[in-house]
Scaffold this active site. Structure first.
Site, PDB file in Angstrom:
ATOM      1  N   SER A 114       0.832  -1.209   0.000  1.00  0.00           N
ATOM      2  CA  SER A 114       0.000   0.000   0.000  1.00  0.00           C
ATOM      3  C   SER A 114       0.863   1.254   0.000  1.00  0.00           C
ATOM      4  CB  SER A 114      -0.910   0.012   1.223  1.00  0.00           C
ATOM      5  OG  SER A 114      -0.148  -0.020   2.417  1.00  0.00           O
ATOM      6  N   CYS A 115       2.016   1.184  -0.665  1.00  0.00           N
ATOM      7  CA  CYS A 115       2.963   2.292  -0.572  1.00  0.00           C
ATOM      8  C   CYS A 115       2.504   3.475  -1.400  1.00  0.00           C
ATOM      9  CB  CYS A 115       4.337   1.849  -1.046  1.00  0.00           C
ATOM     10  SG  CYS A 115       4.490   1.814  -2.824  1.00  0.00           S
ATOM     11  N   GLY A 116       3.148   4.592  -1.191  1.00  0.00           N
ATOM     12  CA  GLY A 116       2.858   5.784  -1.966  1.00  0.00           C
ATOM     13  C   GLY A 116       3.940   6.814  -1.770  1.00  0.00           C
TER      14      GLY A 116
END
Length: 282
Positions: A114-116
């Site tokens: 769920s990186c950003g």
């Protein structure tokens, strides 16, 4: 390699009744991506389509723009102390003469499912490195009715989700609403990378006549991947982030969120949608 699902024992409680049975779970394992032999990134992913995932990741990083930029991708043997191949390490070799961005040579990234990224620097980086400016392409024209039909088509094509309930999906549709490709993964960004990587391998970039639909929210990173692949329309069944909206507005990306039934919110790029606004009544 190809370990998409695994079986685990689970205790089920239904209506006060307790039972034991095996359950099918989505597999999650790390994939290390190396670029010309040098470690670059580690992502948690569902095994399968690993070469496409690595290629798509490098499209979004501005390293690859077409099939000719890629020499080959291989699994690395001897990835463990005993010399066995775990199929969890891939090495991407670029074609001779490809100039690599400095940031990718110095960056070792651990990417969760769920990186950003965030900040104006990220917006500037995407704008300056995008190879396929969306604003320069002939506009795709879509109706809200066509967009509303896409989530059901995506859901019908999610084969592994039916067995596990634990996967994100990303799909490419053409402007007539025909499903072109779909990928599932424990990470929504991985599913998009697999789509983009497959398109690169097939010589189909830029995807300038495509709609990208994702099963969750629309983060900055997903908007970035759409822009870098030349995709003009990104739709999500959930909410976008503020930075995703900013990026869409700056690059000309059409961004649609909360696409559920006949309802949707258009956050940017409404010029691609055939919007017939009813006349106000007196």
């Amino acid at each position: 390699m190809g370990r998409v699902t695994e079986r685990r024992k689970v205790i089920r409680i239904r209506g006060g009744q307790v039972s034991s049975r095996p359950d099918t779970l989505v597999a999650e394992e790390p994939l290390e991506i190396r670029l010309n032999g040098k470690p670059l990134a580690i992502t948690m992913r569902t095994p399968g389509d690993d070469f496409a995932l690595a290629a798509g990741f490098l499209v979004s990083e501005g390293v690859l723009a077409g099939a000719d930029d890629l020499q080959n991708i291989v699994y690395c043997a001897g990835a463990t102390q005993d010399g066995s191949n775990t199929y969890n390490v891939v090495d991407v070799r670029t074609a001779p003469g490809i100039v690599l961005p400095d940031i990718t040579l110095e960056r070792n990234v651990y990417t969760t499912s769920s990186c950003g990224l965030c900040g104006k620097a990220s917006l500037d980086a995407v704008r300056t490195t995008a190879r396929f400016p969306i604003a320069d392409t002939p506009p795709v024209r879509l109706t809200p009715e066509l967009l509303a039909s896409l989530p059901d088509r995506l859901r019908e094509a999610q084969r592994v989700f039916d067995r596990t309930g634990g996967l994100h999906a990303a799909a490419l549709f053409d402007e007539a609403g025909t499903l072109v490709d779909i990928r599932e993964d424990v990470g929504r960004h991985n599913a998009v990378d697999k789509l983009v990587g497959r398109a690169l391998q097939n010589g189909d970039l830029p995807l300038s006549r495509s709609v990208l639909l994702v099963s969750g929210r629309a983060s900055f990173e997903l908007a970035q991947k759409a822009v870098m692949a030349g995709i003009p329309v990104l739709a999500a069944v959930s909410a976008p982030s503020s930075l995703a909206v900013d990026l869409a507005a700056e690059t000309g990306l059409t961004l649609v969120g909360f696409l559920r039934g006949s309802n949707m919110n258009v956050y940017a790029g409404e010029h691609r949608l055939d919007l017939r606004v009813p006349a106000a009544s007196n």
